[in-house]
Design a protein around this motif. Structure first.
Motif, PDB file in Angstrom:
ATOM      1  N   LEU A 275       0.874  -1.524   0.100  1.00 59.52           N
ATOM      2  CA  LEU A 275      -0.061  -0.004  -0.089  1.00 59.52           C
ATOM      3  C   LEU A 275       0.773   1.197   0.151  1.00 59.52           C
ATOM      4  N   SER A 276       1.980   1.253   0.673  1.00 56.17           N
ATOM      5  CA  SER A 276       2.850   2.511   0.813  1.00 56.17           C
ATOM      6  C   SER A 276       3.542   2.732  -0.473  1.00 56.17           C
ATOM      7  N   ALA A 277       3.977   1.653  -1.035  1.00 53.49           N
ATOM      8  CA  ALA A 277       4.620   1.656  -2.709  1.00 53.49           C
ATOM      9  C   ALA A 277       3.573   2.330  -3.495  1.00 53.49           C
ATOM     10  N   ILE A 278       2.224   1.783  -3.400  1.00 54.65           N
ATOM     11  CA  ILE A 278       1.236   2.065  -4.320  1.00 54.65           C
ATOM     12  C   ILE A 278       0.765   3.549  -3.988  1.00 54.65           C
ATOM     13  N   GLN A 279       0.632   4.179  -2.910  1.00 62.54           N
ATOM     14  CA  GLN A 279       0.247   5.423  -2.622  1.00 62.54           C
ATOM     15  C   GLN A 279       1.301   6.582  -3.120  1.00 62.54           C
ATOM     16  N   SER A 280       2.575   6.225  -2.726  1.00 59.78           N
ATOM     17  CA  SER A 280       3.458   7.282  -3.023  1.00 59.78           C
ATOM     18  C   SER A 280       4.429   7.111  -4.238  1.00 59.78           C
ATOM     19  N   ARG A 281       4.035   5.947  -5.031  1.00 62.39           N
ATOM     20  CA  ARG A 281       4.491   5.745  -6.187  1.00 62.39           C
ATOM     21  C   ARG A 281       6.154   5.929  -5.968  1.00 62.39           C
ATOM     22  N   GLN A 282       6.662   5.627  -4.840  1.00 65.06           N
ATOM     23  CA  GLN A 282       8.233   5.325  -4.701  1.00 65.06           C
ATOM     24  C   GLN A 282       8.470   4.221  -4.065  1.00 65.06           C
ATOM     25  N   VAL A 283       9.785   3.649  -4.273  1.00 66.74           N
ATOM     26  CA  VAL A 283      10.186   2.378  -3.528  1.00 66.74           C
ATOM     27  C   VAL A 283      11.561   2.740  -3.111  1.00 66.74           C
ATOM     28  N   THR A 284      11.939   1.784  -2.018  1.00 67.22           N
ATOM     29  CA  THR A 284      13.275   2.173  -1.486  1.00 67.22           C
ATOM     30  C   THR A 284      13.783   0.600  -1.360  1.00 67.22           C
ATOM     31  N   ARG A 285      15.087   0.534  -2.127  1.00 68.22           N
ATOM     32  CA  ARG A 285      15.757  -0.838  -2.046  1.00 68.22           C
ATOM     33  C   ARG A 285      15.956  -1.412  -0.941  1.00 68.22           C
ATOM     34  N   VAL A 286      16.075  -2.770  -0.778  1.00 69.77           N
ATOM     35  CA  VAL A 286      16.517  -3.483   0.646  1.00 69.77           C
ATOM     36  C   VAL A 286      18.024  -2.852   1.000  1.00 69.77           C
ATOM     37  N   GLY A 287      18.357  -2.139   1.706  1.00 74.27           N
ATOM     38  CA  GLY A 287      19.692  -1.572   2.191  1.00 74.27           C
ATOM     39  C   GLY A 287      20.093  -0.520   1.913  1.00 74.27           C
ATOM     40  N   SER A 288      19.087   0.269   1.539  1.00 77.29           N
ATOM     41  CA  SER A 288      19.289   1.788   0.829  1.00 77.29           C
ATOM     42  C   SER A 288      18.295   2.596   1.578  1.00 77.29           C
ATOM     43  N   ASN A 289      18.909   3.739   1.931  1.00 72.56           N
ATOM     44  CA  ASN A 289      17.734   4.734   2.470  1.00 72.56           C
ATOM     45  C   ASN A 289      17.153   5.807   1.314  1.00 72.56           C
ATOM     46  N   LYS A 290      17.680   5.447  -0.039  1.00 74.26           N
ATOM     47  CA  LYS A 290      17.199   6.435  -1.216  1.00 74.26           C
ATOM     48  C   LYS A 290      16.071   5.790  -1.636  1.00 74.26           C
ATOM     49  N   THR A 291      14.958   6.719  -1.861  1.00 74.13           N
ATOM     50  CA  THR A 291      13.823   6.588  -2.460  1.00 74.13           C
ATOM     51  C   THR A 291      13.730   6.824  -4.048  1.00 74.13           C
ATOM     52  N   ARG A 292      13.172   5.790  -4.559  1.00 75.75           N
ATOM     53  CA  ARG A 292      13.326   6.079  -6.151  1.00 75.75           C
ATOM     54  C   ARG A 292      11.760   6.075  -6.834  1.00 75.75           C
ATOM     55  N   ASP A 293      11.439   7.086  -7.595  1.00 76.24           N
ATOM     56  CA  ASP A 293      10.162   7.295  -8.043  1.00 76.24           C
ATOM     57  C   ASP A 293      10.016   6.190  -9.187  1.00 76.24           C
ATOM     58  N   VAL A 294       8.729   5.821  -9.203  1.00 74.63           N
ATOM     59  CA  VAL A 294       8.416   4.686 -10.140  1.00 74.63           C
ATOM     60  C   VAL A 294       6.995   5.250 -10.903  1.00 74.63           C
ATOM     61  N   ASP A 295       6.839   4.975 -12.212  1.00 72.49           N
ATOM     62  CA  ASP A 295       5.662   5.474 -12.929  1.00 72.49           C
ATOM     63  C   ASP A 295       5.067   4.243 -13.701  1.00 72.49           C
ATOM     64  N   ILE A 296       4.163   3.527 -12.870  1.00 74.76           N
ATOM     65  CA  ILE A 296       3.541   2.248 -13.497  1.00 74.76           C
ATOM     66  C   ILE A 296       1.918   2.412 -13.318  1.00 74.76           C
ATOM     67  N   ARG A 297       1.493   1.373 -14.476  1.00 75.57           N
ATOM     68  CA  ARG A 297       0.061   1.225 -14.309  1.00 75.57           C
ATOM     69  C   ARG A 297      -0.013   0.036 -13.587  1.00 75.57           C
ATOM     70  N   LEU A 298      -1.074   0.003 -12.634  1.00 73.90           N
ATOM     71  CA  LEU A 298      -1.069  -0.992 -11.767  1.00 73.90           C
ATOM     72  C   LEU A 298      -2.424  -1.715 -12.034  1.00 73.90           C
ATOM     73  N   ILE A 299      -2.375  -3.200 -12.264  1.00 78.18           N
ATOM     74  CA  ILE A 299      -3.549  -4.155 -12.510  1.00 78.18           C
ATOM     75  C   ILE A 299      -3.110  -5.336 -11.401  1.00 78.18           C
ATOM     76  N   CYS A 300      -4.203  -5.744 -10.557  1.00 77.44           N
ATOM     77  CA  CYS A 300      -4.412  -6.656  -9.715  1.00 77.44           C
ATOM     78  C   CYS A 300      -5.256  -7.750 -10.133  1.00 77.44           C
ATOM     79  N   ALA A 301      -5.011  -8.835  -9.430  1.00 83.34           N
ATOM     80  CA  ALA A 301      -6.068 -10.029  -9.963  1.00 83.34           C
ATOM     81  C   ALA A 301      -5.906 -10.937  -8.639  1.00 83.34           C
ATOM     82  N   THR A 302      -7.249 -11.568  -8.366  1.00 82.74           N
ATOM     83  CA  THR A 302      -7.318 -12.571  -7.266  1.00 82.74           C
ATOM     84  C   THR A 302      -8.383 -13.585  -7.630  1.00 82.74           C
ATOM     85  N   ASN A 303      -8.436 -14.696  -7.008  1.00 84.73           N
ATOM     86  CA  ASN A 303      -9.478 -15.690  -7.143  1.00 84.73           C
ATOM     87  C   ASN A 303     -10.460 -15.617  -5.792  1.00 84.73           C
ATOM     88  N   MET A 304      -9.872 -14.658  -4.968  1.00 85.07           N
ATOM     89  CA  MET A 304     -10.527 -14.667  -3.784  1.00 85.07           C
ATOM     90  C   MET A 304     -11.439 -13.360  -3.413  1.00 85.07           C
TER      91      MET A 304
END
Length: 470
Positions: A275-304
């Protein structure tokens, strides 16, 4: 001795353009000691013809020709021409009247470097070596983009057909057409085997991001400990197996579409991170403190049933609201009676061609029985059933016996018993086991490739391999 000298030269083709013959001769004499091919040219008007006939790694271009002694205008003019012909060209400008302002402008307008004449040989060589490495990098990036485009096209080819003329499927098609052109988040709901990834890929192909990548992630196959690394990336040494820095799926999908399958399988802690990554459109690699902007179109799926899960406090309501701006519900095959013959014919043609079998149709009796079967595995089960029937058939028309349709014990072969004809589980499992063994052999045990061909998730394939002892 000459062979040793020749082998030490750096492979590469360089073009030197200057109106001074002495400069051309000096450049060629020096550069041919270090590079395999050097072309020289006095007249810049010949540049387009030369570039159309040859692929140059580096072009060493004078900034001032006889028409214009010192302003550099001619050099900038031909720099623009070169980059118009080949946007990835590496151009090094040379001039006797260089200054900082000219150098800065040259770099801004596309030159990779700038040298003054008379040059120092060591300086010229270092500049050309750097330019050659830049060209190699650009070529590698272009090759990777071409390969990725081909991979995307190959992957999309597998999913190109979403077939259906039934009312429920027409509604699905209408929704795809309406939502594809937007960047709205989409949630696809449906039973296993209904074609959720097909719909996700169709949305991507019709979107403004169709030239970007389509990255599919099976969340059900990612362990809790590797979730952040897989989705957000990691730095070198961030954990024991982190041998090198790696971008996560969010970064790789930037500029394209990210498809998160089986989102209902995530635990609450992982839902919070997602949720945090989707809201901010930013990610932080494991082992880093630097945030990186991402520009994605998100599609999710489930059978539940995510709504029931929200009520049971096993799925975050705020995450559900984030991912289901648009919701597409795929009907099960049992509610698509009009589509059964269309789908069966499609898969029959595909597998008849694949296995070089002279099978051209499904008999009316076989279709009648197929219509009465419940198809718990949906379209995926139908696909596998038709593939098995094509393989085993000894005639050019598929018959009921090719599908192993049999009445249950105690039922008559006609009358009311016909209404309850089922596909025996034993035969289904035997067919599935044969297909899985064949596909695993085809891909030398590669789980990802085998799962894609079978239309299964990695976790589902692992379960079947364990079940059948393969």
């Amino acid at each position: 001795m000459s062979q040793s000298v020749k082998s030490s030269k750096i492979p590469g083709k360089i073009l030197v353009v200057d109106d001074n013959q002495d400069v051309l001769s000096a450049a060629r004499l020096f550069l041919k000691r270090h590079f395999t091919s050097i072309d020289i040219e006095k007249n810049p008007e010949a540049i387009p013809t030369l570039m159309n006939n040859e692929q140059y790694d580096v072009i060493l271009l004078d900034m001032n020709f006889t028409k214009d002694v010192s302003s550099g205008h001619e050099g900038f003019y031909w720099l623009d021409k070169i980059l118009a012909i080949d946007p990835s060209a590496v151009v090094v400008l040379i001039t006797a009247y260089g200054d900082v302002q000219t150098a800065v402008r040259a770099i801004k307008e596309g030159a990779s470097d700038f040298v003054l004449k008379p040059w120092e040989n060591e300086k010229l060589l270092a500049t050309m070596m750097s330019a050659m490495r830049l060209r190699q990098s650009r070529t590698e990036v272009a090759d990777l983009k071409d390969k990725q485009k081909q991979i995307n096209e190959d992957n999309d080819f597998k999913y190109v057909d979403i077939l259906g003329k039934s009312g429920p499927m027409q509604k699905v098609f209408e929704t795809i057409d309406r939502v594809a052109g937007t960047d709205a988040n989409v949630l696809i709901l449906g039973e296993n085997g209904t074609g959720k990834e097909l719909v996700a890929r169709a949305i991507h192909r019709k979107s403004k991001r169709h030239d970007g990548v389509f990255i599919s992630v099976d969340l059900g196959a990612i362990t809790e400990s590797l979730f952040e690394s897989e989705l957000f990336g990691h730095t070198k040494g961030a954990f024991t197996d982190a041998k090198e820095e790696r971008a996560g799926r969010f970064e790789v999908a930037s500029g394209g579409t990210l498809f998160l399958d089986e989102i209902g399988n995530l635990s609450l802690p992982l839902q919070a991170k997602l949720l945090s990554a989707i809201q901010s459109r930013q990610v932080t690699r494991v082992g880093s403190n630097k945030t990186r902007d991402v520009d994605i179109r998100l599609i999710c799926a489930t059978n539940m049933n995510l709504y029931d899960m929200v009520g049971q406090n096993s799925f975050r309501q705020d995450l559900l609201y984030r991912v289901n701006t648009i919701e597409i519900i795929l009907p099960p095959l049992r509610e698509r009676g009009e589509d059964l013959e269309l789908l069966a014919d499609h898969y029959l043609k595909h597998y008849a061609h694949k296995y070089s079998k002279e099978v051209h149709s499904v008999s009316a009796a076989a279709l009648k029985r197929m219509q009465k079967y419940n198809w718990p595995g949906n379209v995926r089960e139908l696909q596998h059933a038709v593939e098995r029937a094509v393989i085993m058939s000894q005639s050019n028309v598929l018959q009921p016996e090719d599908f192993f349709f049999n009445a249950r014990p105690g039922e008559q072969s006609g009358g009311q018993g016909e209404e309850n004809i089922q596909l025996e589980q034993y035969h289904l499992e035997e067919v599935e086991k044969i297909l899985i063994r064949k596909v695993m052999k085809k891909y030398n045990g590669n789980i990802t490739q085998a799962a894609t061909e079978l239309g299964l998730t990695r976790s589902s394939l692992y379960r079947r391999l364990e079940k059948y002892g393969l």
